[in-house]
Design a protein around this motif. Sequence first.
Motif, PDB file in Angstrom:
ATOM      1  N   PRO A 113       0.798  -1.231   0.000  1.00 33.19           N
ATOM      2  CA  PRO A 113       0.000   0.000   0.000  1.00 33.19           C
ATOM      3  C   PRO A 113       0.833   1.285   0.000  1.00 33.19           C
ATOM      4  O   PRO A 113       0.353   2.330  -0.419  1.00 33.19           O
ATOM      5  N   ASP A 114       2.092   1.216   0.461  1.00 35.23           N
ATOM      6  CA  ASP A 114       2.923   2.428   0.480  1.00 35.23           C
ATOM      7  C   ASP A 114       3.558   2.609  -0.891  1.00 35.23           C
ATOM      8  O   ASP A 114       4.519   1.940  -1.246  1.00 35.23           O
ATOM      9  N   ARG A 115       3.002   3.525  -1.671  1.00 34.19           N
ATOM     10  CA  ARG A 115       3.507   3.701  -3.038  1.00 34.19           C
ATOM     11  C   ARG A 115       4.707   4.629  -3.106  1.00 34.19           C
ATOM     12  O   ARG A 115       5.250   4.869  -4.176  1.00 34.19           O
ATOM     13  N   GLY A 116       5.110   5.193  -1.987  1.00 36.64           N
ATOM     14  CA  GLY A 116       6.295   6.048  -1.982  1.00 36.64           C
ATOM     15  C   GLY A 116       6.019   7.443  -2.516  1.00 36.64           C
ATOM     16  O   GLY A 116       4.887   7.825  -2.766  1.00 36.64           O
ATOM     17  N   VAL A 117       7.092   8.183  -2.686  1.00 34.45           N
ATOM     18  CA  VAL A 117       7.008   9.551  -3.187  1.00 34.45           C
ATOM     19  C   VAL A 117       7.563   9.564  -4.602  1.00 34.45           C
ATOM     20  O   VAL A 117       8.698   9.158  -4.834  1.00 34.45           O
ATOM     21  N   PRO A 118       6.771  10.014  -5.569  1.00 30.88           N
ATOM     22  CA  PRO A 118       7.287  10.048  -6.944  1.00 30.88           C
ATOM     23  C   PRO A 118       8.414  11.068  -7.081  1.00 30.88           C
ATOM     24  O   PRO A 118       8.390  12.117  -6.441  1.00 30.88           O
ATOM     25  N   TYR A 119       9.384  10.738  -7.877  1.00 29.95           N
ATOM     26  CA  TYR A 119      10.518  11.617  -8.144  1.00 29.95           C
ATOM     27  C   TYR A 119      10.655  11.753  -9.646  1.00 29.95           C
ATOM     28  O   TYR A 119      10.906  10.769 -10.335  1.00 29.95           O
ATOM     29  N   ALA A 120      10.439  12.942 -10.147  1.00 36.18           N
ATOM     30  CA  ALA A 120      10.491  13.175 -11.594  1.00 36.18           C
ATOM     31  C   ALA A 120      11.342  14.413 -11.871  1.00 36.18           C
ATOM     32  O   ALA A 120      10.830  15.523 -11.981  1.00 36.18           O
ATOM     33  N   PRO A 121      12.661  14.219 -11.971  1.00 29.46           N
ATOM     34  CA  PRO A 121      13.512  15.381 -12.247  1.00 29.46           C
ATOM     35  C   PRO A 121      13.230  15.950 -13.638  1.00 29.46           C
ATOM     36  O   PRO A 121      12.907  15.208 -14.570  1.00 29.46           O
ATOM     37  N   VAL A 122      13.333  17.255 -13.748  1.00 25.72           N
ATOM     38  CA  VAL A 122      13.060  17.937 -15.010  1.00 25.72           C
ATOM     39  C   VAL A 122      14.197  18.918 -15.267  1.00 25.72           C
ATOM     40  O   VAL A 122      14.674  19.585 -14.348  1.00 25.72           O
TER      41      VAL A 122
END
Length: 92
Positions: free
Chosen positions: A48-57
């Motif tokens: 259930p813990d999907r974590g924190v998305p990280y999307a560098p730009v």
Amino acid sequence: MAGANVVVAEGGALNCFKSQQPGPDGTLSLSTLGEKAAYFYRFTRRHPDRGVPYAPVALLLPFDHGIYPGFGPKLAWNAFPYTPGDRAFSMP
């Protein structure tokens, strides 16, 4: 697991079942897609813990971006004062 709150299979109510007619036990039998969807559902329930998305730009602009030789104030992208690079390509 990239932080999505909802995953929807378009037409899943139809595509996840072999038929819309219940079998002898009163249930709908799953199609191959339905079996994969059931597997994915079980996986999300176990994790259930999907974590924190990280999307560098990265935003790359050339040194002489946004030149505007027309009317009005001389601002690159209507926001930045001209630099020597902007003036090198400006029209007289």
